[in-house]
Scaffold this active site. Structure first.
Site, PDB file in Angstrom:
ATOM      1  N   HIS A 231       0.816  -1.208   0.000  1.00  0.00           N
ATOM      2  CA  HIS A 231       0.000   0.000   0.000  1.00  0.00           C
ATOM      3  C   HIS A 231       0.856   1.268   0.000  1.00  0.00           C
ATOM      4  CE1 HIS A 231      -3.013   2.888  -0.111  1.00  0.00           C
ATOM      5  NE2 HIS A 231      -2.351   3.498   0.835  1.00  0.00           N
ATOM      6  N   TYR A 235       1.916   5.530  -2.387  1.00  0.00           N
ATOM      7  CA  TYR A 235       2.208   6.930  -2.048  1.00  0.00           C
ATOM      8  C   TYR A 235       3.651   7.288  -2.388  1.00  0.00           C
ATOM      9  CZ  TYR A 235      -2.323   6.600  -0.003  1.00  0.00           C
ATOM     10  OH  TYR A 235      -3.655   6.380   0.148  1.00  0.00           O
ATOM     11  N   HIS A 382      -8.926   1.348 -11.494  1.00  0.00           N
ATOM     12  CA  HIS A 382      -8.511   2.289 -10.447  1.00  0.00           C
ATOM     13  C   HIS A 382      -7.037   2.646 -10.570  1.00  0.00           C
ATOM     14  CE1 HIS A 382      -7.637   3.890  -6.440  1.00  0.00           C
ATOM     15  NE2 HIS A 382      -6.831   2.870  -6.204  1.00  0.00           N
ATOM     16  N   PHE A 383      -6.186   1.649 -10.739  1.00  0.00           N
ATOM     17  CA  PHE A 383      -4.775   2.036 -10.637  1.00  0.00           C
ATOM     18  C   PHE A 383      -4.205   2.608 -11.934  1.00  0.00           C
ATOM     19  CE2 PHE A 383      -3.995  -2.742 -10.721  1.00  0.00           C
ATOM     20  CZ  PHE A 383      -3.261  -2.811 -11.891  1.00  0.00           C
ATOM     21  N   HIS A 384      -4.990   2.562 -12.997  1.00  0.00           N
ATOM     22  CA  HIS A 384      -4.503   3.284 -14.184  1.00  0.00           C
ATOM     23  C   HIS A 384      -4.854   4.766 -14.150  1.00  0.00           C
ATOM     24  CE1 HIS A 384      -3.533  -0.712 -15.606  1.00  0.00           C
ATOM     25  NE2 HIS A 384      -2.772  -0.134 -16.525  1.00  0.00           N
ATOM     26  N   ARG A 445     -10.228  -9.568 -12.831  1.00  0.00           N
ATOM     27  CA  ARG A 445      -8.945  -9.026 -13.263  1.00  0.00           C
ATOM     28  C   ARG A 445      -7.995 -10.181 -13.535  1.00  0.00           C
ATOM     29  NH1 ARG A 445      -5.724  -6.657  -7.937  1.00  0.00           N
ATOM     30  NH2 ARG A 445      -4.156  -6.282  -9.537  1.00  0.00           N
ATOM     31  N   ARG A 446      -6.867  -9.889 -14.178  1.00  0.00           N
ATOM     32  CA  ARG A 446      -5.828 -10.886 -14.412  1.00  0.00           C
ATOM     33  C   ARG A 446      -6.383 -12.164 -15.023  1.00  0.00           C
ATOM     34  NH1 ARG A 446      -2.414 -10.234  -8.751  1.00  0.00           N
ATOM     35  NH2 ARG A 446      -1.147  -8.541  -9.535  1.00  0.00           N
TER      36      ARG A 446
HETATM   37 FE1  HAS Z   1      -5.445   2.561  -4.556  1.00  0.00          FE
HETATM   38  C1  HAS Z   1      -5.821  -0.846  -4.947  1.00  0.00           C
HETATM   39  C2  HAS Z   1      -7.635   2.521  -1.941  1.00  0.00           C
HETATM   40  C3  HAS Z   1      -4.852   5.915  -3.954  1.00  0.00           C
HETATM   41  C4  HAS Z   1      -2.714   2.447  -6.635  1.00  0.00           C
HETATM   42  N1  HAS Z   1      -4.475   1.086  -5.602  1.00  0.00           N
HETATM   43  C5  HAS Z   1      -4.809  -0.246  -5.651  1.00  0.00           C
HETATM   44  C6  HAS Z   1      -3.906  -0.934  -6.534  1.00  0.00           C
HETATM   45  C7  HAS Z   1      -3.000   0.000  -6.974  1.00  0.00           C
HETATM   46  C8  HAS Z   1      -3.373   1.259  -6.391  1.00  0.00           C
HETATM   47  C9  HAS Z   1      -1.810  -0.247  -7.882  1.00  0.00           C
HETATM   48  O1  HAS Z   1      -8.859   0.451  -0.077  1.00  0.00           O
HETATM   49  C10 HAS Z   1      -4.002  -2.404  -6.913  1.00  0.00           C
HETATM   50  C11 HAS Z   1      -3.083  -3.298  -6.183  1.00  0.00           C
HETATM   51  C12 HAS Z   1      -3.270  -4.710  -6.671  1.00  0.00           C
HETATM   52  O2  HAS Z   1      -2.657  -5.064  -7.696  1.00  0.00           O
HETATM   53  O3  HAS Z   1      -4.037  -5.453  -6.073  1.00  0.00           O
HETATM   54  N2  HAS Z   1      -6.167   3.956  -3.245  1.00  0.00           N
HETATM   55  C13 HAS Z   1      -7.069   3.740  -2.277  1.00  0.00           C
HETATM   56  C14 HAS Z   1      -7.365   4.992  -1.580  1.00  0.00           C
HETATM   57  C15 HAS Z   1      -6.581   5.950  -2.163  1.00  0.00           C
HETATM   58  C16 HAS Z   1      -5.823   5.287  -3.188  1.00  0.00           C
HETATM   59  C17 HAS Z   1      -8.320   5.201  -0.463  1.00  0.00           C
HETATM   60  N3  HAS Z   1      -4.090   3.913  -5.194  1.00  0.00           N
HETATM   61  C18 HAS Z   1      -4.000   5.227  -4.809  1.00  0.00           C
HETATM   62  C19 HAS Z   1      -2.868   5.848  -5.435  1.00  0.00           C
HETATM   63  C20 HAS Z   1      -2.266   4.868  -6.195  1.00  0.00           C
HETATM   64  C21 HAS Z   1      -3.039   3.665  -6.025  1.00  0.00           C
HETATM   65  C22 HAS Z   1      -2.452   7.277  -5.231  1.00  0.00           C
HETATM   66  C23 HAS Z   1      -1.052   4.918  -7.026  1.00  0.00           C
HETATM   67  C24 HAS Z   1      -0.319   5.977  -7.269  1.00  0.00           C
HETATM   68  N4  HAS Z   1      -6.547   1.119  -3.655  1.00  0.00           N
HETATM   69  C25 HAS Z   1      -7.324   1.304  -2.555  1.00  0.00           C
HETATM   70  C26 HAS Z   1      -7.834  -0.001  -2.105  1.00  0.00           C
HETATM   71  C27 HAS Z   1      -7.316  -0.968  -2.955  1.00  0.00           C
HETATM   72  C28 HAS Z   1      -6.506  -0.236  -3.912  1.00  0.00           C
HETATM   73  C29 HAS Z   1      -8.712  -0.281  -0.963  1.00  0.00           C
HETATM   74  C30 HAS Z   1      -7.524  -2.487  -2.887  1.00  0.00           C
HETATM   75  C31 HAS Z   1      -8.741  -2.878  -3.572  1.00  0.00           C
HETATM   76  C32 HAS Z   1      -8.867  -4.366  -3.701  1.00  0.00           C
HETATM   77  O4  HAS Z   1      -9.900  -4.889  -3.278  1.00  0.00           O
HETATM   78  O5  HAS Z   1      -7.979  -5.042  -4.235  1.00  0.00           O
HETATM   79  C33 HAS Z   1      -6.505   7.406  -1.730  1.00  0.00           C
HETATM   80  O6  HAS Z   1      -5.177   7.757  -1.464  1.00  0.00           O
HETATM   81  C34 HAS Z   1      -7.100   8.340  -2.726  1.00  0.00           C
HETATM   82  C35 HAS Z   1      -7.192   9.754  -2.213  1.00  0.00           C
HETATM   83  C36 HAS Z   1      -7.386  10.708  -3.355  1.00  0.00           C
HETATM   84  C37 HAS Z   1      -8.247  11.735  -3.394  1.00  0.00           C
HETATM   85  C38 HAS Z   1      -8.328  12.584  -4.636  1.00  0.00           C
HETATM   86  C39 HAS Z   1      -7.741  13.969  -4.458  1.00  0.00           C
HETATM   87  C40 HAS Z   1      -7.664  14.666  -5.768  1.00  0.00           C
HETATM   88  C41 HAS Z   1      -6.620  15.412  -6.178  1.00  0.00           C
HETATM   89  C42 HAS Z   1      -6.647  16.016  -7.560  1.00  0.00           C
HETATM   90  C43 HAS Z   1      -7.091  17.452  -7.502  1.00  0.00           C
HETATM   91  C44 HAS Z   1      -7.336  17.967  -8.868  1.00  0.00           C
HETATM   92  C45 HAS Z   1      -6.923  19.147  -9.299  1.00  0.00           C
HETATM   93  C46 HAS Z   1      -7.254  19.547 -10.693  1.00  0.00           C
HETATM   94  C47 HAS Z   1      -6.112  20.068  -8.456  1.00  0.00           C
HETATM   95  C48 HAS Z   1      -9.138  12.044  -2.262  1.00  0.00           C
HETATM   96  C49 HAS Z   1      -5.443  15.682  -5.305  1.00  0.00           C
HETATM   97  C50 HAS Z   1      -7.544  21.000 -10.812  1.00  0.00           C
HETATM   98  C51 HAS Z   1      -7.922  21.239 -12.209  1.00  0.00           C
HETATM   99  C52 HAS Z   1      -7.820  22.428 -12.848  1.00  0.00           C
HETATM  100  C53 HAS Z   1      -8.221  22.543 -14.263  1.00  0.00           C
HETATM  101  C54 HAS Z   1      -7.270  23.624 -12.234  1.00  0.00           C
HETATM  102 CU    CU Z   2      -3.783   0.393  -0.915  1.00  0.00          CU
END
Ligand code: HAS
Ligand code: CU
Length: 561
Positions: A231, A235, A382-384, A445-446
């Protein structure tokens, strides 16, 4: 300019900043891995559209070998090499300190040896065990040792950056760590804590097992140690992008960082909450008490908060840029942003994709929603839009100014770079739409579903529309990959040189000295926060891991391919 004077200029440049060369080495190696990994991506997308292209590739023995190569090269190798470059170079330049060159080159070569070992293991089809390498699937020892060397090299780079900050602190009493260095050091500390699980798993279980020194390992324990690191590694991929969003992008937009304190607080929260959440990947695993899973689920919601803070601070900072450029009204500042510059646009598109990545993450983390999407195509969806777009497109955007900065060669083509960025963004969004949707229809998946046996044909016919959408994304992304790497290598191998005034500077947003007082001083006392982070990890993992260590159920390895 004559060749002689070019050589002299180059010598001067690299002498003044020898860390430029090692940064180029890290980036070139990382992005080369991404090139190979990303070229395999469309095959996976077409698989989910029911089109099996694997049969035409004689050098791949199976879908799973291709998927292993794709996951390892993109998610593990590209990220780690690129991060070692970025989070070494940026803080070193901000602190105006030169890293120990033999040490960081040592780290680079160690990682390269590791990459070659793991690469040979995968290419020879001895380790088609995917980037999660769960036992009892058993790979070649070169796979495990190779990946371990990559991690060790990254720790060497991280250690050097931490040392540089300590040196700087000694020389600048009364000043707070400059922001980019602060964020980089926090990221490296987070990574140091995060890797403990993986290192234990590799050193005490997977490596001896693959060498035949022990007969069997406990899959549940290995999975738990894997996700201890697995996990927070996400980050480790995300925070370098945040370093750019906070530390460089406001300046690139023509504005300023609206809150130094909030930015530091967000990073500190990542230090605390990144690691004690790994069970959210194991909600369906037996052997972990439900109460502990729930605690990790709640902690995951905590680690969402710094990203919400980031969404606020970064948007507000970009707004200052848009307004400084003449934007008026509630949204009138958005079109005024420098969308014509690929280095800017690529990163904002990465941010936008992360809105969807974050929303999906919250669903994944919910105790009661996770069973709906676990192990379905929703997860790669999700992860893409997280690592595949927020991180990767941000890193791509960074290369559009950083490569010219490091090499004094002009960007191959800003126009092509813009096309590459938009195609990558659109392609990934379409891919994510198709994959999330298929996941809701229970497509696993997979799974090599383009090659289902006769009696299973039609099993996923309900998902025909999202399957088609996924296939379309593969074609878009293929073009995006070609364009991006044309720009990348076109820049790297260009003959033309920029003059000193044409060479882009590092767009540090904050170049003021910050007094070490008040909240900033509290946040700057990293030793205490690192200890607190370790205590949290001990609390969240201690009881379950002790129980697992004492009650192991080892089983022998399997080779299913
Ligand atoms: Fe995830 C599974 C939960 C973030 C990557 N995640 C994965 C896997 C990967 C991955 C690779 O709870 C699969 C692993 C595998 O092969 O089995 N993930 C989360 C949560 C967050 C999260 C709660 N994940 C990430 C990030 C990753 C990533 C970052 C890679 C870089 N994820 C999970 C969970 C699983 C999971 C479960 C397991 C599921 C399962 O059953 O297998 C949080 O950190 C997300 C918080 C993000 C936000 C969004 C904030 C938005 C921002 C953008 C602002 C936009 C702006 C645009 C400023 C609250 C900061 C402005 C635009 C203008 C035009 C001015
Ligand atoms: Cu995770």
């Amino acid at each position: 300019m004559t060749t002689g004077s070019i050589a002299v200029t180059q010598a001067v440049v690299t002498e003044a900043h020898p860390e430029k060369r090692v940064t180029v080495a890290f980036l070139a190696t990382g992005f080369s891995a991404l090139l190979i990994g990303a070229l395999l991506g469309p095959l996976q997308a077409f698989n989910y559209a029911g089109v099996d292209l694997y049969q035409y590739l004689p050098f791949l023995a199976s879908y799973y070998q291709g998927l292993t190569l794709h996951g390892v090269l993109n998610a593990l190798v590209f990220t780690t090499f690129a991060i070692c470059g970025l989070l070494l170079y940026l803080p070193a330049r901000e602190l105006k300190l030169t890293p120990s060159m033999p040490w960081v080159w040592g780290a680079y070569w160690l990682m390269l040896v590791g990459l070659v070992m793991a690469g040979v293991a995968i290419v020879s089809n001895s380790s088609s065990i995917m980037y999660t390498f769960y036992p009892p699937l058993m790979g070649h020892w070169a796979f495990y040792i190779g990946l371990t060397l990559v991690v060790v090299g990254s720790l060497m780079v991280g250690g050097e950056v931490i040392r540089l900050r300590q040196k700087w602190k000694r020389e600048h009493p009364g000043e707070a760590t400059p922001i980019v260095a602060y964020m980089s050091v926090v990221t490296w500390w987070m990574w140091m804590i995060a890797v403990i699980g993986l290192v234990i798993s590799m050193v005490f279980f997977l490596i001896p097992w693959s060498l035949g020194l022990i007969d069997a390992v406990d899959p549940q324990l290995a999975r738990t140690l894997f996700w201890f690191t697995g996990h927070p590694i996400v980050y480790f991929w995300l925070l370098p992008a945040y370093v750019s969003w906070y530390g460089l992008m406001p300046r690139q937009a023509g504005g300023e960082l609206v809150s130094d304190g909030l930015a530091r607080l967000a990073f500190l929260m990542f230090l605390l909450f990144s690691t004690p959440v790994g069970f959210h990947h194991q909600f369906t695993d037996p052997g972990i008490p439900a109460a502990w899973k729930l605690i990790h689920s709640l902690m995951t919601m905590m680690v969402g908060i710094p990203s919400l803070l980031t969404a606020f601070t970064v948007t507000a900072s970009l707004e200052t840029g848009g307004r400084a450029r003449g934007g008026r009204g509630v949204f009138g500042w958005i079109p005024k942003l420098p969308w014509h510059r690929a280095a800017f646009t690529a990163q904002v598109l990465g941010m936008i994709s992360f809105i969807f990545g974050g929303a999906g993450g919250m669903i994944n983390a919910s105790f009661n929603l996770n069973p709906v999407i676990h192990n379905t195509t929703w997860i790669p969806g999700h992860f893409h839009v997280t690592v595949g777009t927020a991180t990767t497109l941000t890193f791509m955007g960074i290369t559009f100014w950083l490569l010219p900065h490091l090499t004094r060669k002009p960007l191959f083509s800003n126009r092509l770079a813009l096309w590459a960025s938009w195609l990558w963004f659109v392609g990934m969004m379409v891919f994510a739409l198709g994959m999330h949707w298929q996941g809701l229809l229970s497509v696993p998946r997979r799974a090599h579903i383009a090659n289902l046996s006769a009696e299973l044909q039609g099993l996923y016919s309900e998902a025909a529309v999202p399957a088609f959408i996924t296939g379309v994304s593969g074609a878009i992304l293929f073009v995006g990959v070609i364009l991006y790497f044309t720009v990348f290598f076109g820049t790297l191998f260009a003959r033309a040189r920029l003059t000193e005034s044409e060479t882009p500077d590092i767009p540090f947003t904050q170049d003021v000295r910050i007094h070490n007082q008040g909240v900033t001083k509290v946040l700057d006392r990293l030793n205490i926060w690192v200890i607190l982070a370790l205590v949290l990890v001990l609390f969240a993992y201690g009881p379950v891991l002790v129980d697992m260590f004492l009650n192991q159920m080892p089983i022998p390895g399997l080779k299913l391919w």
